[in-house]
Design a protein around this motif. Structure first.
Motif, PDB file in Angstrom:
ATOM      1  N   GLN A  64       0.839  -1.185   0.000  1.00 46.61           N
ATOM      2  CA  GLN A  64       0.000   0.000   0.000  1.00 46.61           C
ATOM      3  C   GLN A  64       0.881   1.244   0.000  1.00 46.61           C
ATOM      4  OE1 GLN A  64      -2.499  -0.226   3.414  1.00 46.61           O
ATOM      5  NE2 GLN A  64      -4.151   0.927   2.482  1.00 46.61           N
ATOM      6  N   LYS A  65       0.426   2.288  -0.663  1.00 50.27           N
ATOM      7  CA  LYS A  65       1.090   3.589  -0.647  1.00 50.27           C
ATOM      8  C   LYS A  65       0.070   4.581  -0.101  1.00 50.27           C
ATOM      9  CE  LYS A  65       3.916   6.437  -3.676  1.00 50.27           C
ATOM     10  NZ  LYS A  65       4.427   6.589  -5.039  1.00 50.27           N
ATOM     11  N   LEU A  66       0.422   5.262   0.997  1.00 49.36           N
ATOM     12  CA  LEU A  66      -0.539   6.098   1.715  1.00 49.36           C
ATOM     13  C   LEU A  66      -0.193   7.577   1.681  1.00 49.36           C
ATOM     14  CD1 LEU A  66      -0.794   3.921   4.937  1.00 49.36           C
ATOM     15  CD2 LEU A  66      -2.370   3.902   3.010  1.00 49.36           C
ATOM     16  N   SER A  67      -1.224   8.398   1.685  1.00 52.84           N
ATOM     17  CA  SER A  67      -1.143   9.846   1.904  1.00 52.84           C
ATOM     18  C   SER A  67       0.033  10.518   1.208  1.00 52.84           C
ATOM     19  CB  SER A  67      -1.100  10.144   3.399  1.00 52.84           C
ATOM     20  OG  SER A  67      -2.304   9.767   3.986  1.00 52.84           O
ATOM     21  N   CYS A  68       0.018  10.470  -0.072  1.00 50.64           N
ATOM     22  CA  CYS A  68       1.085  11.120  -0.834  1.00 50.64           C
ATOM     23  C   CYS A  68       0.929  12.637  -0.779  1.00 50.64           C
ATOM     24  CB  CYS A  68       1.063  10.641  -2.277  1.00 50.64           C
ATOM     25  SG  CYS A  68       1.386   8.881  -2.424  1.00 50.64           S
ATOM     26  N   GLY A  69       2.042  13.332  -0.892  1.00 50.70           N
ATOM     27  CA  GLY A  69       2.008  14.786  -0.985  1.00 50.70           C
ATOM     28  C   GLY A  69       2.451  15.524   0.254  1.00 50.70           C
ATOM     29  N   TYR A  70       2.883  14.811   1.292  1.00 47.29           N
ATOM     30  CA  TYR A  70       3.328  15.468   2.522  1.00 47.29           C
ATOM     31  C   TYR A  70       4.744  15.029   2.854  1.00 47.29           C
ATOM     32  CZ  TYR A  70      -1.625  16.401   3.098  1.00 47.29           C
ATOM     33  OH  TYR A  70      -2.909  16.814   2.897  1.00 47.29           O
ATOM     34  N   TYR A  71       5.507  15.912   3.492  1.00 55.35           N
ATOM     35  CA  TYR A  71       6.878  15.605   3.894  1.00 55.35           C
ATOM     36  C   TYR A  71       6.835  14.936   5.270  1.00 55.35           C
ATOM     37  CZ  TYR A  71      11.919  16.180   4.340  1.00 55.35           C
ATOM     38  OH  TYR A  71      13.267  15.944   4.467  1.00 55.35           O
ATOM     39  N   PHE A  72       6.658  13.618   5.273  1.00 54.88           N
ATOM     40  CA  PHE A  72       6.516  12.865   6.507  1.00 54.88           C
ATOM     41  C   PHE A  72       7.859  12.692   7.208  1.00 54.88           C
ATOM     42  CE2 PHE A  72       2.964  11.331   3.902  1.00 54.88           C
ATOM     43  CZ  PHE A  72       1.931  11.584   4.764  1.00 54.88           C
ATOM     44  N   CYS A  73       7.867  12.949   8.501  1.00 50.03           N
ATOM     45  CA  CYS A  73       9.061  12.730   9.321  1.00 50.03           C
ATOM     46  C   CYS A  73       8.738  11.633  10.316  1.00 50.03           C
ATOM     47  CB  CYS A  73       9.454  14.003  10.057  1.00 50.03           C
ATOM     48  SG  CYS A  73       9.935  15.324   8.955  1.00 50.03           S
ATOM     49  N   GLY A  74       9.112  10.432   9.997  1.00 49.73           N
ATOM     50  CA  GLY A  74       8.872   9.308  10.875  1.00 49.73           C
ATOM     51  C   GLY A  74       7.439   8.836  10.814  1.00 49.73           C
ATOM     52  N   VAL A  75       7.225   7.670  11.397  1.00 46.86           N
ATOM     53  CA  VAL A  75       5.890   7.087  11.410  1.00 46.86           C
ATOM     54  C   VAL A  75       5.748   6.254  12.673  1.00 46.86           C
ATOM     55  CG1 VAL A  75       6.547   5.087  10.014  1.00 46.86           C
ATOM     56  CG2 VAL A  75       4.172   5.824  10.046  1.00 46.86           C
ATOM     57  N   SER A  76       4.570   6.309  13.274  1.00 47.85           N
ATOM     58  CA  SER A  76       4.269   5.554  14.479  1.00 47.85           C
ATOM     59  C   SER A  76       2.859   4.993  14.314  1.00 47.85           C
ATOM     60  CB  SER A  76       4.342   6.476  15.701  1.00 47.85           C
ATOM     61  OG  SER A  76       4.133   5.778  16.895  1.00 47.85           O
ATOM     62  N   VAL A  77       2.500   4.022  15.137  1.00 48.69           N
ATOM     63  CA  VAL A  77       1.179   3.415  15.054  1.00 48.69           C
ATOM     64  C   VAL A  77       0.420   3.677  16.347  1.00 48.69           C
ATOM     65  CG1 VAL A  77      -0.079   1.237  14.909  1.00 48.69           C
ATOM     66  CG2 VAL A  77       1.937   1.598  13.498  1.00 48.69           C
ATOM     67  N   GLU A  78      -0.827   4.088  16.202  1.00 50.47           N
ATOM     68  CA  GLU A  78      -1.719   4.274  17.340  1.00 50.47           C
ATOM     69  C   GLU A  78      -3.078   3.736  16.926  1.00 50.47           C
ATOM     70  OE1 GLU A  78      -3.355   5.530  21.035  1.00 50.47           O
ATOM     71  OE2 GLU A  78      -1.334   5.082  20.379  1.00 50.47           O
ATOM     72  N   SER A  79      -3.491   2.624  17.519  1.00 45.00           N
ATOM     73  CA  SER A  79      -4.773   2.008  17.217  1.00 45.00           C
ATOM     74  C   SER A  79      -4.854   1.678  15.732  1.00 45.00           C
ATOM     75  CB  SER A  79      -5.906   2.929  17.682  1.00 45.00           C
ATOM     76  OG  SER A  79      -7.140   2.308  17.525  1.00 45.00           O
ATOM     77  N   ASP A  80      -5.837   2.236  15.023  1.00 47.43           N
ATOM     78  CA  ASP A  80      -6.011   1.971  13.590  1.00 47.43           C
ATOM     79  C   ASP A  80      -5.401   3.065  12.722  1.00 47.43           C
ATOM     80  OD1 ASP A  80      -7.401  -0.267  14.295  1.00 47.43           O
ATOM     81  OD2 ASP A  80      -9.360   0.670  14.089  1.00 47.43           O
ATOM     82  N   TRP A  81      -4.491   3.857  13.284  1.00 51.60           N
ATOM     83  CA  TRP A  81      -3.928   4.981  12.571  1.00 51.60           C
ATOM     84  C   TRP A  81      -2.422   4.877  12.479  1.00 51.60           C
ATOM     85  CZ3 TRP A  81      -6.196   8.301  16.944  1.00 51.60           C
ATOM     86  CH2 TRP A  81      -7.596   8.310  16.884  1.00 51.60           C
ATOM     87  N   LEU A  82      -1.904   5.416  11.413  1.00 50.09           N
ATOM     88  CA  LEU A  82      -0.476   5.733  11.342  1.00 50.09           C
ATOM     89  C   LEU A  82      -0.382   7.184  11.752  1.00 50.09           C
ATOM     90  CD1 LEU A  82       0.519   4.108   7.943  1.00 50.09           C
ATOM     91  CD2 LEU A  82       1.093   3.298  10.223  1.00 50.09           C
ATOM     92  N   VAL A  83       0.641   7.524  12.493  1.00 49.73           N
ATOM     93  CA  VAL A  83       0.810   8.884  12.980  1.00 49.73           C
ATOM     94  C   VAL A  83       2.174   9.374  12.506  1.00 49.73           C
ATOM     95  CG1 VAL A  83       0.856  10.351  15.026  1.00 49.73           C
ATOM     96  CG2 VAL A  83      -0.557   8.286  15.014  1.00 49.73           C
ATOM     97  N   SER A  84       2.204  10.585  11.953  1.00 54.92           N
ATOM     98  CA  SER A  84       3.458  11.130  11.452  1.00 54.92           C
ATOM     99  C   SER A  84       3.511  12.626  11.706  1.00 54.92           C
ATOM    100  CB  SER A  84       3.599  10.848   9.952  1.00 54.92           C
ATOM    101  OG  SER A  84       4.880  11.239   9.494  1.00 54.92           O
ATOM    102  N   ALA A  85       4.721  13.125  11.872  1.00 54.68           N
ATOM    103  CA  ALA A  85       4.924  14.565  12.020  1.00 54.68           C
ATOM    104  C   ALA A  85       5.171  15.164  10.636  1.00 54.68           C
ATOM    105  CB  ALA A  85       6.118  14.846  12.923  1.00 54.68           C
ATOM    106  N   ILE A  86       4.515  16.251  10.379  1.00 57.51           N
ATOM    107  CA  ILE A  86       4.784  17.025   9.177  1.00 57.51           C
ATOM    108  C   ILE A  86       5.510  18.264   9.674  1.00 57.51           C
ATOM    109  CG2 ILE A  86       3.841  18.179   7.154  1.00 57.51           C
ATOM    110  CD1 ILE A  86       3.294  15.146   7.247  1.00 57.51           C
ATOM    111  N   ARG A  87       6.776  18.344   9.344  1.00 56.98           N
ATOM    112  CA  ARG A  87       7.631  19.383   9.905  1.00 56.98           C
ATOM    113  C   ARG A  87       7.006  20.760   9.787  1.00 56.98           C
ATOM    114  NH1 ARG A  87      13.388  18.299   8.868  1.00 56.98           N
ATOM    115  NH2 ARG A  87      12.924  16.878  10.529  1.00 56.98           N
ATOM    116  N   ASP A  88       7.062  21.504  10.896  1.00 47.96           N
ATOM    117  CA  ASP A  88       6.564  22.876  10.995  1.00 47.96           C
ATOM    118  C   ASP A  88       5.073  23.002  10.671  1.00 47.96           C
ATOM    119  OD1 ASP A  88       9.164  23.684  11.657  1.00 47.96           O
ATOM    120  OD2 ASP A  88       9.692  23.978   9.558  1.00 47.96           O
TER     121      ASP A  88
END
Length: 188
Positions: A64-88
């Motif tokens: 799977q390829k998810l949520s294209c178009g953002y500068y993702f910094c890292g990835v973590s999992v919480e429940s049914d979600w992937l969680v990522s920081a988008i810098r600034d």
């Protein structure tokens, strides 16, 4: 490993960030707390490709390829979600099954770099101000940690005891921080 290989490895490691701690079940990701006959998946954030890719860990093929178009910094999992920081920008919660962004928590941390969620706490690193922040479910600061041994903190993870581990790029170190943010130890 020669210098060229080492530089290439560092270049690659600065661009991708993984969370190996979940499995996909029936189209949803779940934290890997129980054994399953299904193969685990690996979520990888590709900063320069502006996407998160999910791989089957047995054959390393893209599932799977998810949520294209953002500068993702890292990835973590919480429940049914992937969680990522988008810098600034903020902390993005992405639905695993379809890649839709469920919500965005704006960040008051000026130089938000990476995020990790564990037991209701959100840990974020601030690469420019050389600090790690622990936020509760209401996004209130529980504690902030900084140390001369931790310069340029990037990726964050935790262990079963609640200790926080931070990879600090500028100081080329791995820092362990107690769950209350009061005690630290430089591991590497």
């Amino acid at each position: 490993m020669d210098i060229k290989q080492s530089a290439k490895a560092k270049k690659i490691s600065d661009k991708i960030h993984c969370d190996f701690n979940y499995r996909f079940r029936n189209g949803e990701c779940r934290q890997d707390e129980e054994s399953s006959s299904r193969s685990p998946s690996i979520a990888v954030a590709f900063c320069e490709e502006y996407c998160i890719k999910v791989y089957d860990s047995e054959n390393f093929k893209i599932k799977q390829k998810l949520s294209c178009g953002y500068y993702f910094c890292g990835v973590s999992v919480e429940s049914d979600w992937l969680v990522s920081a988008i810098r600034d920008d903020g902390i993005y919660f992405i639905k695993c099954s379809d890649g839709n962004i469920l919500k965005v928590l704006p960040s008051y941390i000026e130089h938000l770099s990476y995020v990790h969620i564990k037991r209701g706490n959100t840990f974020v690193s601030d690469e420019t101000n050389h600090s790690v922040h622990c936020l509760n479910r209401d996004k209130e600061t529980v504690w902030t940690f900084s140390s001369h041994a931790m310069k340029g903190p990037k990726d964050i993870c935790t262990d079963a005891f609640g200790n926080i581990f931070v990879a600090a790029c500028d100081s080329q170190s791995l820092i362990a921080i107690s769950s209350d943010g009061k005690i630290c130890k430089k591991l590497l």
